[in-house]
Design a protein around this motif. Structure first.
Motif, PDB file in Angstrom:
ATOM      1  N   LEU A 144      -7.828  12.599   2.095  1.00 34.00           N
ATOM      2  CA  LEU A 144      -6.901  12.150   1.064  1.00 34.00           C
ATOM      3  C   LEU A 144      -6.816  10.627   1.079  1.00 34.00           C
ATOM      4  CD1 LEU A 144      -4.033  14.734   1.699  1.00 34.00           C
ATOM      5  CD2 LEU A 144      -5.998  14.946   0.183  1.00 34.00           C
ATOM      6  N   ASP A 145      -6.602  10.053  -0.065  1.00 35.62           N
ATOM      7  CA  ASP A 145      -6.519   8.604  -0.201  1.00 35.62           C
ATOM      8  C   ASP A 145      -5.159   8.132   0.312  1.00 35.62           C
ATOM      9  OD1 ASP A 145      -6.326   5.975  -0.986  1.00 35.62           O
ATOM     10  OD2 ASP A 145      -7.217   6.289  -2.947  1.00 35.62           O
ATOM     11  N   PRO A 146      -5.096   7.396   1.431  1.00 36.35           N
ATOM     12  CA  PRO A 146      -3.802   6.970   1.982  1.00 36.35           C
ATOM     13  C   PRO A 146      -3.047   6.024   1.059  1.00 36.35           C
ATOM     14  CG  PRO A 146      -5.609   5.904   3.149  1.00 36.35           C
ATOM     15  CD  PRO A 146      -6.215   6.944   2.263  1.00 36.35           C
ATOM     16  N   ASP A 147      -3.764   5.243   0.246  1.00 33.81           N
ATOM     17  CA  ASP A 147      -3.081   4.347  -0.688  1.00 33.81           C
ATOM     18  C   ASP A 147      -2.261   5.142  -1.698  1.00 33.81           C
ATOM     19  OD1 ASP A 147      -4.172   2.207   0.593  1.00 33.81           O
ATOM     20  OD2 ASP A 147      -5.776   1.877  -0.872  1.00 33.81           O
ATOM     21  N   GLU A 148      -2.885   6.164  -2.285  1.00 30.74           N
ATOM     22  CA  GLU A 148      -2.187   6.979  -3.285  1.00 30.74           C
ATOM     23  C   GLU A 148      -1.071   7.797  -2.644  1.00 30.74           C
ATOM     24  OE1 GLU A 148      -2.518   6.747  -6.384  1.00 30.74           O
ATOM     25  OE2 GLU A 148      -4.303   5.492  -6.482  1.00 30.74           O
ATOM     26  N   VAL A 175       4.787   9.756   4.753  1.00 27.55           N
ATOM     27  CA  VAL A 175       4.441  10.914   3.935  1.00 27.55           C
ATOM     28  C   VAL A 175       3.542  11.832   4.769  1.00 27.55           C
ATOM     29  CG1 VAL A 175       3.352  11.747   1.831  1.00 27.55           C
ATOM     30  CG2 VAL A 175       4.566   9.568   1.819  1.00 27.55           C
ATOM     31  N   ILE A 176       3.818  13.127   4.692  1.00 30.69           N
ATOM     32  CA  ILE A 176       2.965  14.106   5.349  1.00 30.69           C
ATOM     33  C   ILE A 176       2.207  14.882   4.278  1.00 30.69           C
ATOM     34  CG2 ILE A 176       2.882  16.170   6.796  1.00 30.69           C
ATOM     35  CD1 ILE A 176       5.291  15.169   8.279  1.00 30.69           C
ATOM     36  N   VAL A 184       1.056   9.521   6.855  1.00 29.68           N
ATOM     37  CA  VAL A 184       0.729   8.220   6.282  1.00 29.68           C
ATOM     38  C   VAL A 184       1.943   7.305   6.378  1.00 29.68           C
ATOM     39  CG1 VAL A 184       0.059   6.974   4.179  1.00 29.68           C
ATOM     40  CG2 VAL A 184      -0.991   9.187   4.716  1.00 29.68           C
ATOM     41  N   ASP A 185       1.743   6.118   6.919  1.00 30.82           N
ATOM     42  CA  ASP A 185       2.779   5.087   6.961  1.00 30.82           C
ATOM     43  C   ASP A 185       2.830   4.417   5.594  1.00 30.82           C
ATOM     44  OD1 ASP A 185       3.921   2.352   7.312  1.00 30.82           O
ATOM     45  OD2 ASP A 185       4.085   2.976   9.414  1.00 30.82           O
ATOM     46  N   LEU A 239       0.295   1.742   4.334  1.00 29.92           N
ATOM     47  CA  LEU A 239      -0.657   2.484   3.509  1.00 29.92           C
ATOM     48  C   LEU A 239      -1.854   2.902   4.355  1.00 29.92           C
ATOM     49  CD1 LEU A 239      -0.616   0.500   0.138  1.00 29.92           C
ATOM     50  CD2 LEU A 239       0.546   2.637   0.690  1.00 29.92           C
ATOM     51  N   GLN A 240      -1.535   3.536   5.488  1.00 32.39           N
ATOM     52  CA  GLN A 240      -2.560   3.893   6.453  1.00 32.39           C
ATOM     53  C   GLN A 240      -2.219   5.221   7.123  1.00 32.39           C
ATOM     54  OE1 GLN A 240      -3.052   0.926   9.492  1.00 32.39           O
ATOM     55  NE2 GLN A 240      -4.126   2.320  10.869  1.00 32.39           N
TER      56      GLN A 240
END
Length: 249
Positions: free
Chosen positions: A118-122, A135-136, A158-159, A163-164
């Motif tokens: 999954l894209d961590p930025d999104e 976010v989980i 995701v932090d 954004l990681q």
């Protein structure tokens, strides 16, 4: 010799049932003398540059993704996982449900799923919309709802600020494996308010709701332990600074 072995088995069964426990090893009683091979049910991977946990005031749990698992089974995992995260994490756990309203935000077109990546930025931007610190996101590889049940999934934390991805949890729970049945037996004894016997364990081995609850509890407990380690370290540093008269920046 054969008669002696049968007598020992009968004696052990009577002693165990008299104490209120159940001798259950693997799928049948014939495995009673064996110990399970130790294979981690949940594997944890952390980022090298991961920052200490700062309390995680709000956690957003996204609906599970999968190309193979039906929406009904994904909803089952989502409900149980959110409940177990609320049980184990000292934080406000928010939930995005699987519905048409959230599809434009959580759909694969937005999150850009490549396999189980999954894209961590999104993902992080979704968390920022509800002021979440983390976010989980969940990807379900497999959910076999009939005996022997099997759930294979990945949880990514995701932090939102970085954004990681900071933590990955990979879990494989196959009820055809002896270690999974023993872990489910422990879950029945420790968590479920029902009689601890082979009949109750048999029901859990056949119920998708019970099995997904067990899987979610194990994943949530493992994730909470990993995340709390950073919180404990943060508290120790803060306490040391206070003793030395330092002011936190």
């Amino acid at each position: 010799m054969k008669r002696l072995m049968l007598a020992l088995i009968a004696a052990g069964w009577c002693m165990c049932t008299g104490a209120g426990c159940v001798m259950w090893r693997g799928i049948d009683f014939g495995h009673w003398a064996r110990t399970p091979e130790h294979i981690p049910l949940v594997r944890v991977f952390t980022a090298d540059n991961r920052q200490d946990w700062n309390g995680m005031d709000q956690i957003l749990v996204l609906p599970p993704y999968s190309k193979e698992v039906s929406p009904e089974l994904r909803k089952l995992i989502h409900r149980s996982l959110v409940q177990e995260l609320r049980n184990y994490l000292p934080a406000n756990v928010l939930s995005l449900e699987i519905d048409e309203g959230s599809q434009c935000y959580t759909g694969t077109e937005n999150i850009r799923v490549i396999g189980d990546v999954l894209d961590p930025d999104e993902v992080g931007r979704l968390g920022s919309l509800v002021n979440a610190s983390h976010v989980i996101a969940v990807y379900v590889h497999e959910f076999r709802p009939y005996p022997p049940q099997k759930i294979s999934l990945r949880l990514v934390v995701v932090d939102v600020e970085l954004l990681q991805d900071i933590v990955h949890l990979d879990g494989v729970f196959d009820a055809s494996e002896q270690q999974v049945v023993l872990a489910l037996s422990d879950h029945l004894q420790a968590r479920r308010a029902r009689r601890f016997d082979t009949q109750s364990l048999g029901i859990m081995l056949q119920s998708p709701a019970e099995f997904s609850g067990f899987v979610s509890a194990r994943c949530a407990e493992t994730g909470a332990r990993e995340l709390k380690s950073g919180l404990s370290l943060k508290k120790k540093v803060a306490a040391a600074d206070k003793r030395e008269g330092k002011v936190a920046e």
